[in-house]
Write a protein that holds these residues in place. Structure first.
Motif, PDB file in Angstrom:
ATOM      1  N   ARG A   1       6.108  -3.990  -6.358  1.00  0.00           N
ATOM      2  CA  ARG A   1       6.740  -3.832  -5.050  1.00  0.00           C
ATOM      3  C   ARG A   1       5.692  -3.564  -3.970  1.00  0.00           C
ATOM      4  NH1 ARG A   1       9.471  -5.653  -2.835  1.00  0.00           N
ATOM      5  NH2 ARG A   1       9.997  -3.954  -1.444  1.00  0.00           N
ATOM      6  N   GLN A   2       4.800  -2.604  -4.200  1.00  0.00           N
ATOM      7  CA  GLN A   2       3.830  -2.212  -3.175  1.00  0.00           C
ATOM      8  C   GLN A   2       2.882  -3.357  -2.806  1.00  0.00           C
ATOM      9  OE1 GLN A   2       1.950   1.146  -5.094  1.00  0.00           O
ATOM     10  NE2 GLN A   2       3.185   2.614  -3.937  1.00  0.00           N
ATOM     11  N   HIS A   3       2.367  -4.059  -3.791  1.00  0.00           N
ATOM     12  CA  HIS A   3       1.316  -5.044  -3.551  1.00  0.00           C
ATOM     13  C   HIS A   3       1.809  -6.480  -3.500  1.00  0.00           C
ATOM     14  CE1 HIS A   3      -2.090  -2.214  -5.123  1.00  0.00           C
ATOM     15  NE2 HIS A   3      -1.337  -1.659  -4.191  1.00  0.00           N
ATOM     16  N   ASN A   4       2.909  -6.788  -4.199  1.00  0.00           N
ATOM     17  CA  ASN A   4       3.348  -8.178  -4.317  1.00  0.00           C
ATOM     18  C   ASN A   4       4.692  -8.452  -3.669  1.00  0.00           C
ATOM     19  OD1 ASN A   4       2.077  -7.462  -7.400  1.00  0.00           O
ATOM     20  ND2 ASN A   4       1.043  -8.970  -6.131  1.00  0.00           N
ATOM     21  N   ASP A   5       5.336  -7.429  -3.131  1.00  0.00           N
ATOM     22  CA  ASP A   5       6.661  -7.570  -2.534  1.00  0.00           C
ATOM     23  C   ASP A   5       7.586  -8.355  -3.465  1.00  0.00           C
ATOM     24  OD1 ASP A   5       8.625  -7.134  -0.622  1.00  0.00           O
ATOM     25  OD2 ASP A   5       8.011  -8.825   0.641  1.00  0.00           O
ATOM     26  N   ALA A   6       7.523  -8.017  -4.763  1.00  0.00           N
ATOM     27  CA  ALA A   6       8.340  -8.714  -5.764  1.00  0.00           C
ATOM     28  C   ALA A   6       9.805  -8.607  -5.372  1.00  0.00           C
ATOM     29  CB  ALA A   6       8.112  -8.115  -7.144  1.00  0.00           C
ATOM     30  N   ASN A   7      10.514  -9.730  -5.481  1.00  0.00           N
ATOM     31  CA  ASN A   7      11.939  -9.719  -5.161  1.00  0.00           C
ATOM     32  C   ASN A   7      12.818  -9.864  -6.403  1.00  0.00           C
ATOM     33  OD1 ASN A   7      11.496 -12.478  -5.545  1.00  0.00           O
ATOM     34  ND2 ASN A   7      11.945 -13.029  -3.420  1.00  0.00           N
TER      35      ASN A   7
END
Length: 150
Positions: free
Chosen positions: A103-109
């Motif tokens: 979430r923090q680095h890759n903005d995983a959805n």
């Protein structure tokens, strides 16, 4: 900071090997009052992960669900399928720290978990950190902007 958007359901998908863990995730979401849309599968009978990954990916891309959570035996197959979609950044996470960094680095959805390799207790930690961690932006946004194939 929660990544949950109001009035949008979390999207769920699994194959047979991820079915039991998906049921556990559903219980977690229900306890927290978080709505979800289940794209299948609906039993532990053998099935193909792609049949459920593609509809989840389309719904996340269209803004109908956000974020997604997907589970198969190793996590690899459903993760590879999800990531064939240009608007998807699915992250295979088997620890709480990987969920946070996705979430923090890759903005995983889409969060992907390996149903045969982690416990329900670990899954709960990963889901909670994924849903409650924001994207840091900055230098990470520049990197994410370079992901789509040209």
């Amino acid at each position: 900071m929660s990544i949950l958007k109001t009035n949008i359901s979390v999207g769920l998908a699994s194959d047979h090997a991820g079915y039991d863990m998906k049921q556990f995730v559903i219980q977690l979401l229900d306890k927290q009052g978080i709505s979800y849309k289940d794209f299948g599968c609906w039993s532990a009978e053998s099935c193909d992960y792609a049949d459920y990954a593609h509809p989840l990916a389309v719904a996340v891309e269209a803004g109908e669900c956000y974020p997604g959570i997907a589970i198969c035996g190793s996590g690899n197959g459903i993760n590879m399928t999800l990531n064939k979609h240009q608007g998807i950044r699915a992250a295979l996470c088997w620890t709480e720290e990987l969920g946070r960094l996705a979430r923090q680095h890759n903005d995983a959805n889409v969060l992907v978990m390996p149903g045969r390799f982690i416990s329900d207790e670990e899954a709960e930690k990963i889901v909670n950190v994924f849903l409650n961690t924001g994207f840091e932006g900055g230098r990470h946004q520049r990197r994410i902007d370079k992901i789509p194939a040209k």
